[in-house]
Design a protein around this motif. Structure first.
Motif, short mmCIF file in Angstrom:
data_model
loop_
_atom_site.label_atom_id
_atom_site.label_comp_id
_atom_site.label_asym_id
_atom_site.label_seq_id
_atom_site.Cartn_x
_atom_site.Cartn_y
_atom_site.Cartn_z
N VAL A 1 0.86 -1.18 0.00
CA VAL A 1 0.00 0.00 0.00
C VAL A 1 0.90 1.23 0.00
N ILE A 2 0.82 2.01 -1.07
CA ILE A 2 1.63 3.22 -1.19
C ILE A 2 0.76 4.40 -0.76
N ASP A 3 1.10 4.97 0.38
CA ASP A 3 0.26 5.98 1.03
C ASP A 3 0.74 7.38 0.65
N ASN A 4 0.24 7.90 -0.47
CA ASN A 4 0.64 9.22 -0.94
C ASN A 4 0.18 10.34 -0.02
N GLY A 5 -0.84 10.08 0.79
CA GLY A 5 -1.33 11.10 1.70
C GLY A 5 -0.69 11.05 3.07
#
Length: 624
Positions: free
Chosen positions: A198-202
């Motif tokens: 999961v790439i959490d840009n926020g």
């Protein structure tokens, strides 16, 4: 040495879509409900239950194409009242499943689980196979599935799911929970060969609380979907054990874990012809759960994105068959510009190694460019899908006017994307379309995009620029206000006849015919703005969607009230010939500059291709 693999579970699910659209799973004249005490599904009473559906029929024609499958089997477990099993089949012209009476098997009434293992009978031209149960009373069903025999060993597969999120906790946390309970904690083979990135840009997720057990959360700068998915690709290549395939999936979607399981099982069976194919999941409508919006797309000659198939409804059996039997039309195949969207797209790591990583374009066109660049075979199949909010309820001019314009041009100049598409035509057409509808702010977004493209690859490749320019586009796009404020603004302008209570969808979407003279006049004077033919009178109500052009309704008006009915907001546009003239002049100046500089610009972009698609560039760009 032959191998047999469990390919697809017979599923009945407990969620909003399965309740609202149960015929995705089973067509019946009685309800079916999950019995918590039994831990199994109860076919509620005496009746007929047909599992030849979108999720529960077996795609034998496609399995025969994508794999070396030789035989197909069904394992069925039932208990309760007496019931009768019959196999079903359907060919390309079937309006209803055909029952094979000779396959009949009668289960006697029993409080113990009874098992049936049968080889499926196939007829010439069979597209899908399934089964039906005719029950004398309540019957329970559990642990039933289709399996496939292939004449060789199964492929070794390590599947990594990569999803990029930006402040969509409700969706992503639910999907993480589904993956954990339904996949990683299952007793199926995928549980030992699956991981989730999961790439959490926020940077808003509780990484410590959500991660663990082959689920990783990576806080990331806001680099858009392109940057997030690229990081997911890199993490998949560098994980232990190394992934063989990465499944890209949007964050704001609903997914059935069964679609992921079938993807993994299909990868293990693929024949040599499809060994490096992309597996593409269809986009179904989040709010109308049986409605398909897109199942692969292509770039048109005019420079637009288009679905390869017409809209389909999977509560209709004929559409279930149409979807499976569909072949890409010759005019689309000749373009050779198809792609698989990244709401659900499984890509072999070997293909990434050969073709490089995506381009740093933040959002829009990243998946289309990558698909056209790699030119893979594309696998689609009933039951491989996600549910996504439909396009018309999330229209964003910053995406459609700025990102789309800029990124298609960047992609074409850098990697030769969609060489048969005319993105300059699309750019000019969108400016003209917005001007005719007095959408001056959005016309300026198109020119902002065009000018940023002409700033060259050095500008585009600078870390932070992608986010900064997208945020600028969002600030500069036309501002919509809530309905009550829209009503107030209209009355303040003297538009006292405008009353939202009297507005409906029919009015918003309406148009009226124009005479030939009126058409010529509109073409020559852009809705009476060029040369200030007249200042216009009254107002018209039109949709917010950028591609809508109700030409007959808008002509001769002084004001246009654009309505986003789904989100209950809108804006009032006033004819402004001075602003129109300034935008027209800006467009002409930009086109002159483009003509002077485009040859050198293309060379500069093309020279950056290897850099932009390299792991080294992306690790620096992402701060890894």
């Amino acid at each position: 040495m032959s191998s047999t693999i469990k390919f697809a579970n017979v599923i009945l699910e407990r969620n909003e879509r399965s309740v609202g659209f149960p015929t995705l799973y089973c067509t019946a004249d009685q309800p079916f409900v999950f019995d918590k005490e039994e831990g199994a599904w109860r076919l509620f009473d005496r009746g007929h239950f047909d599992f030849t559906t979108y999720f529960n029929s077996l795609s034998v024609m496609k399995l025969a194409r994508y794999t070396d499958a030789t035989r197909f089997f069904l394992h069925l477990e039932v208990k309760g009242a007496a019931c009768t099993y019959r196999q079903t089949v359907a060919d390309a012209l079937s309006a209803h499943p055909e029952v094979l009476e000779e396959t009949e098997h009668v289960f006697s009434a029993s409080d113990d689980w009874q098992t049936l293992d049968v080889e499926l009978t196939l007829l010439d031209g069979t597209v899908v196979a399934g089964f039906e149960l005719t029950c004398d009373g309540p019957v329970f069903i559990q642990n039933s599935y289709y399996s496939v025999e292939i004449p060789h060993e199964l492929r070794d597969v390590e599947l990594a799911l990569a999803t990029t999120t930006f402040k969509k906790e409700e969706f992503i946390e639910h999907n993480i929970g589904l993956v954990r309970t339904e996949i990683l904690e299952s007793d199926e083979d995928i549980a030992r060969h699956f991981s989730m990135h999961v790439i959490d840009n926020g940077r808003t997720l509780d990484a410590e609380g959500l991660a663990g057990g082959r689920i990783t959360i990576s806080p990331n700068d806001n680099v858009g979907g392109a940057g997030g998915f690229t990081r997911g690709m890199i993490e998949a290549m560098e994980q232990t054990p190394r992934a063989t395939h990465v499944l890209l999936m949007d964050d704001d979607v609903a997914v059935s874990p069964e679609s992921i399981k079938r993807t993994y099982n299909l990868l293990r069976m693929l024949n040599e012809e499809f060994s490096e194919a992309f597996i593409s999941g269809a986009m179904l409508n989040y709010e109308i759960g049986d409605e398909q919006w897109e199942d692969t797309g292509f770039m048109t000659r005019q420079g637009t994105f288009a679905p390869a198939k017409p809209p389909l409804r999977y509560s209709k059996f004929e559409d279930v068959i149409y979807n499976e039997a569909f072949s890409i039309p010759k005019e689309i195949a000749k373009l050779d510009q198809r792609y698989a969207a990244w709401w659900f797209c499984c890509i072999p790591i070997s293909v990434i190694e050969k073709n490089g990583l995506p381009l740093p374009v933040f959002v829009r066109c990243d998946d289309a460019e990558y698909g056209v660049r790699c030119k893979p075979r594309i696998i689609t199949m009933n039951g491989l899908c996600i549910w996504h909010m439909s396009f018309h309820v999330r229209y964003n001019a910053a995406v459609e006017r700025y990102q789309t314009t800029r990124n298609t041009m960047i992609a074409q100049a850098t990697t030769g994307f969609a060489p048969k598409s005319d993105f300059m035509y699309e750019m000019r057409n969108n400016v003209r379309l917005e001007l005719k509808k007095f959408g001056y702010a959005n016309a300026e977004l198109v020119l902002d995009a065009f000018e940023d493209f002409m700033r060259g690859p050095e500008f585009i490749g600078t870390p932070g620029v992608a986010e900064e320019t997208f945020m600028r586009a969002n600030r500069n796009k036309e501002k919509l206000v809530p309905f009550d404020e829209l009503q107030r603004q209209a009355h303040e302008l003297g538009l006292t006849q405008f009353d939202l209570v009297k507005i409906d969808r029919q009015l918003i979407d309406s148009d009226k015919p124009r005479s030939r003279v009126e058409r010529l006049s509109d073409y020559a004077f852009d809705n009476h703005q060029r040369l200030m033919v007249n200042e216009g009178q009254g107002y018209a109500v039109i949709p917010v969607l950028g591609w809508a052009y109700p030409a007959g309704v808008i002509r001769g008006k002084k004001y246009l009230i654009v309505i986003d009915w789904y989100n209950r907001c809108g804006a009032i546009r006033a004819k402004d010939p001075v602003r129109y003239a300034a935008i027209e002049k800006r467009l002409k100046d930009d086109l002159k500059r483009y003509k002077r500089e485009i040859a050198g610009l293309r060379k500069r972009y093309a020279a950056h291709r290897d850099e932009f698609t390299s792991v080294a560039f992306w690790k620096h760009y992402l701060g890894m």
